[in-house]
Write a protein that holds these residues in place. Structure first.
Motif, mmCIF file in Angstrom:
data_model
loop_
_atom_site.group_PDB
_atom_site.id
_atom_site.type_symbol
_atom_site.label_atom_id
_atom_site.label_comp_id
_atom_site.label_asym_id
_atom_site.label_seq_id
_atom_site.Cartn_x
_atom_site.Cartn_y
_atom_site.Cartn_z
ATOM 1 N N ARG A 1 0.835 -1.224 0.000
ATOM 2 C CA ARG A 1 0.000 0.000 0.000
ATOM 3 C C ARG A 1 0.856 1.255 0.000
ATOM 4 O O ARG A 1 0.626 2.187 -0.764
ATOM 5 N N CYS B 1 -6.990 -8.299 3.696
ATOM 6 C CA CYS B 1 -8.099 -7.783 4.533
ATOM 7 C C CYS B 1 -9.362 -8.625 4.516
ATOM 8 O O CYS B 1 -10.394 -8.189 5.028
ATOM 9 N N GLU C 1 -10.671 -9.090 7.974
ATOM 10 C CA GLU C 1 -10.661 -7.922 8.860
ATOM 11 C C GLU C 1 -12.058 -7.320 8.977
ATOM 12 O O GLU C 1 -12.946 -7.608 8.192
ATOM 13 N N CYS D 1 -10.942 -2.295 11.682
ATOM 14 C CA CYS D 1 -9.519 -2.648 11.552
ATOM 15 C C CYS D 1 -8.912 -1.989 10.324
ATOM 16 O O CYS D 1 -7.809 -1.443 10.376
ATOM 17 N N CYS D 2 -9.610 -2.087 9.190
ATOM 18 C CA CYS D 2 -9.065 -1.513 7.947
ATOM 19 C C CYS D 2 -8.910 -0.004 8.087
ATOM 20 O O CYS D 2 -7.957 0.585 7.584
ATOM 21 N N CYS E 1 -5.846 0.572 10.328
ATOM 22 C CA CYS E 1 -4.654 0.120 9.609
ATOM 23 C C CYS E 1 -4.264 1.120 8.519
ATOM 24 O O CYS E 1 -3.116 1.566 8.441
ATOM 25 N N LEU E 2 -5.235 1.503 7.695
ATOM 26 C CA LEU E 2 -4.898 2.377 6.569
ATOM 27 C C LEU E 2 -4.521 3.777 7.034
ATOM 28 O O LEU E 2 -3.595 4.389 6.493
ATOM 29 N N ARG F 1 -0.997 3.603 8.111
ATOM 30 C CA ARG F 1 -0.056 3.471 6.991
ATOM 31 C C ARG F 1 0.155 4.820 6.287
ATOM 32 O O ARG F 1 1.257 5.164 5.872
HETATM 33 FE FE1 FES Z 1 -7.695 -3.836 5.958
HETATM 34 FE FE2 FES Z 1 -5.046 -3.116 6.589
HETATM 35 S S1 FES Z 1 -6.392 -4.525 7.596
HETATM 36 S S2 FES Z 1 -6.457 -2.239 5.209
#
Ligand code: FES
Ligand code: 5AD
Length: 367
Positions: free
Chosen positions: A293, A325, A328, A332-333, A336-337, A340
């Motif tokens: 990503r 994902c 997930e 969570c996403c 996480c994003l 990042r």
């Molecule tokens: Fe879904 Fe990283 S866990 S974007």
């Protein structure tokens, strides 16, 4: 636009031959120049904001038999679902709560999604939220596109996958009495006032270097608002993904479906379409879960699409195997994003984040 390519003139107006050379370049030091240029151009034209589009995979039914896709009609191994209107609305409200500016409703080509049913959903989203609405529902009729546009849909995504006409026909069997022509559909969507998005997969069996160079040139000539490029990932329950699928091409002509090749195409896509919205895709993150990503965002991309699909449906939306994902939750996403994006010193975009058509203020050179 020439001052915006200051110091990186070799990348302005890339010719087909220059694109081909970069696709085949294997000198790491030279490739660094490509990564640097694409990052610079991304920053100058669309800035440091990364816009978040909340993805809702509303149905995995599909009437088509695309050679690469796990949702193809003939795949009897998957259990089919279609989300209810209330479930979709709940996802849209969650998108709003999480600060996203857009929801993307995606599905197979599912005629159980009727014109009127979806019109009602789009109207409700537009009435209850300030979100932009993007649709990605396959090759529907002009009447459907028109009704959904009138109900408030803003954007439509339809990848053409490859500009090689023989390969296109081979991997996209037409429905009876209807020739598949995605370029024509993209033109009518544009006329209806949608922002239009398209893109390709990289490394489809039978895809050669010259055709990928042609794909990149098509991005420029179609003046796309959004462009998604991701690696092809073989799915064992599809004709193209069977082990030992014979590819018609010798090894030195077949484009690899690799992470590295995806970055080259991504970087050149940014260089030929400096203003486009370009996602760092889930398929890329699937090949490199640790940092795909981020590398995508640093080599041309300015969008990510966090998945909002409820868990019980998400596992059934298996376009390709081992999808990032898949296990997930939306929460969570989101975390996480966001992490990042921050880790590479980029900011999260606010608002709908539509296509910018005016260049942004020139930034000082990056080193
Ligand atoms: Fe879904 Fe990283 S866990 S974007
Ligand atoms: N590998 C990678 N991407 C795929 N898609 C479909 N099947 C695969 C696969 N096996 C992509 C297509 C489609 C998008 C929704 O997902 O490009 O347009």
């Amino acid at each position: 636009m020439s001052d915006l390519f200051d110091g990186i003139h070799e990348f302005e107006n890339l010719t087909r031959d220059a694109i081909l050379d970069w696709l085949r370049e294997d000198d790491e030091t030279k490739l660094e120049r490509l990564w640097h240029a694409s990052n610079l151009v991304r920053r100058r034209f669309v800035g440091d904001d990364v816009h978040l589009r909340g993805l809702i995979e509303i149905s995995n039914h599909c009437v088509r038999c695309c050679g690469y896709c796990g949702l193809r009609f003939e795949n009897k191994k998957i259990e089919r679902y279609r989300m209810s209107a209330d479930e979709i609305l709940a996802c849209a409200h969650q998108a709003l709560q999480m600060g996203y500016g857009t929801v993307v409703m995606q599905s197979g080509e599912d005629y159980g999604i009727t014109r009127d049913w979806l019109t009602g959903i789009i109207r409700r989203i537009k009435k209850e939220t300030p979100l932009a609405v993007t649709l990605s529902l396959g090759e529907r009729s002009d009447e459907d596109f028109k009704a959904w546009r009138e109900a408030g849909a803003d954007r439509y995504l339809l990848r053409f996958e490859t500009s090689d006409p023989d390969l296109y026909r081979f991997i996209h069997p037409s429905l009876p009495h209807r020739e598949s022509d995605r370029m024509a559909i993209l033109r009518s969507l544009r006329e209806l006032g949608y922002e239009i998005g398209s893109g390709i997969m990289i490394g489809i069996p039978g895809q050669n270097y010259r055709s990928v160079a042609g794909d990149i040139e098509s991005f420029r000539s179609l003046d796309l608002d959004m462009i998604g490029v991701g690696p092809y990932i073989p799915h064992p329950d599809t004709p193209l993904g069977m082990p030992d699928t014979p590819t018609a091409l010798p090894d030195d002509e077949q484009v690899p479906h690799s992470e590295e090749m995806t970055y080259r195409v991504l970087a050149m896509t940014r260089l030929v379409c400096p203003e486009a919205n370009i996602p760092s895709t889930t398929a890329l993150a699937t090949l490199n879960k640790a940092s795909g990503r981020e590398l995508g965002l640093q080599r041309g991309a300015n969008i990510v699409m966090p998945n909002l699909t409820p868990s019980q449906y998400r596992v059934k939306y298996e376009i390709y195997p081992d999808k990032a994902c898949i296990n997930e939750t939306a929460q969570c996403c989101h975390i996480c994003l966001s992490g990042r994006i921050e880790s590479i010193s980029r900011s999260i975009g606010k608002g709908q984040g539509g296509r910018k058509r005016e260049r942004i203020r020139k930034e000082p050179d990056m080193h």
